[in-house]
Write an enzyme that holds these catalytic residues in place. Structure first.
Site, PDB file in Angstrom:
ATOM      1  N   GLU A  18     -19.253  36.341 -16.258  1.00  0.00           N
ATOM      2  CA  GLU A  18     -18.178  36.768 -15.369  1.00  0.00           C
ATOM      3  C   GLU A  18     -18.089  38.288 -15.224  1.00  0.00           C
ATOM      4  O   GLU A  18     -17.408  38.786 -14.329  1.00  0.00           O
ATOM      5  CB  GLU A  18     -16.835  36.210 -15.869  1.00  0.00           C
ATOM      6  CG  GLU A  18     -16.718  34.702 -15.674  1.00  0.00           C
ATOM      7  CD  GLU A  18     -15.479  34.113 -16.326  1.00  0.00           C
ATOM      8  OE1 GLU A  18     -14.842  34.816 -17.134  1.00  0.00           O
ATOM      9  OE2 GLU A  18     -15.161  32.951 -16.028  1.00  0.00           O
TER      10      GLU A  18
ATOM     11  N   GLU B 220     -28.320  24.598 -33.945  1.00  0.00           N
ATOM     12  CA  GLU B 220     -27.522  25.623 -34.622  1.00  0.00           C
ATOM     13  C   GLU B 220     -27.887  25.794 -36.094  1.00  0.00           C
ATOM     14  O   GLU B 220     -27.463  26.747 -36.747  1.00  0.00           O
ATOM     15  CB  GLU B 220     -26.031  25.308 -34.508  1.00  0.00           C
ATOM     16  CG  GLU B 220     -25.574  24.094 -35.296  1.00  0.00           C
ATOM     17  CD  GLU B 220     -24.056  23.925 -35.218  1.00  0.00           C
ATOM     18  OE1 GLU B 220     -23.423  23.995 -36.284  1.00  0.00           O
ATOM     19  OE2 GLU B 220     -23.528  23.729 -34.103  1.00  0.00           O
TER      20      GLU B 220
END
Length: 271
Positions: free
Chosen positions: A80, A111
């Site tokens: 953004e 992960e």
């Protein structure tokens, strides 16, 4: 002994027996605790922002690293920045365990790799000019911790956002942000309060940084990208407010310069 607050039992029980209204009330009650927690850790956030601003002013980059929800939130915040503040895409970079495919669908055990995070950073030629911020509600994600350990060893500034005090991530990061929001409404569902806390903190980091870098004028996003009609209209209103010219002329100037900042400057300079 380290215990995860994010995994502790919910303050609510028998959820399946509650009405929709009761469930919504309970979730909302818990959500209201998040900004109160953040208000108490503003000095930690300030310390991180100061580091980010310093690095970006010198031409460095901000890297977010996370897995699952935490990784996705970092990617959202990074993605953004260019349309909102008109900065290059490579200024703020979000990395997620398992690669881009993990944005939509979880990649099993990605992960848990302690070395992949550093390998991912090396693809971007990370160096001492950059800052790396690990995001992990649990504070125990190997992908993130391994990367930050390597960053420390290579003289790269490290920071983190976690929701468990005294976690391994808290201890490895040079500039930790620890938002202990307490048990989740659904036990262990850290996409809820923990995720909300992470999102709020990420908003604060990049928004404050971009203002410090001169990417906001007054209170307006004068460097935003004109990527749709709504933003063109918003830019037009900004120019009208700043200069007093008509909407028609403001829009014409905006489309000519493709920048609110440049359009305003041209009018102020009498060009």
């Amino acid at each position: 002994m380290f215990q995860k607050t994010t995994e502790s039992d919910s303050l609510y029980n028998d959820l399946e027996q509650k009405s929709i209204a009761e469930l919504l009330q309970g979730i909302n009650t818990e959500d209201q605790k998040v900004p109160q927690v953040i208000a108490g850790i503003l000095p930690q956030i300030e310390a991180v922002v100061a580091q980010v601003v310093a690095k970006l002013k010198e031409g460095g980059r901000l890297f977010y690293m996370g897995a699952g929800t935490s990784g996705r939130l970092g990617i959202v915040d990074a993605s953004e920045c260019p349309p909102t503040f008109g900065v290059p895409h490579e200024m703020v970079i979000g990395l997620i365990a398992g690669g881009d495919s993990a944005i939509r669908k979880a990649v099993e055990f990605a992960e848990d790799d302690t070395e992949q995070g550093w390998r991912d950073l090396q693809e971007y030629n990370v160096d001492k000019n950059d800052i790396v911020l690990g995001i992990a509600a649990s504070g125990t994600t190997p992908y993130v911790i391994g990367a930050l350990e390597q960053c420390n060893a290579h003289g790269i500034v490290t920071a983190c956002i976690t929701c468990n005090a005294g976690s391994p991530l808290d201890e490895v990061a040079q500039f930790p942000i620890v938002a202990v929001v307490g048990p989740e409404f659904v036990t262990g569902s850290s996409r809820m309060k923990a995720g909300t806390a992470q999102k709020l903190i990420l908003n604060m980091i990049t928004t404050t940084t971009m203002i410090q870098l001169g990417r906001v004028k007054g209170n307006k996003m004068v460097d935003m990208q004109l990527s749709n009609h709504k933003l063109v209209e918003r830019g037009t209103r900004m120019i009208v407010q700043a200069t007093g010219i008509s909407s028609e002329e403001a829009k014409e100037r905006l489309l000519q310069h493709q920048s609110v900042r440049e359009a305003i400057k041209s009018i102020e300079d009498g060009q």
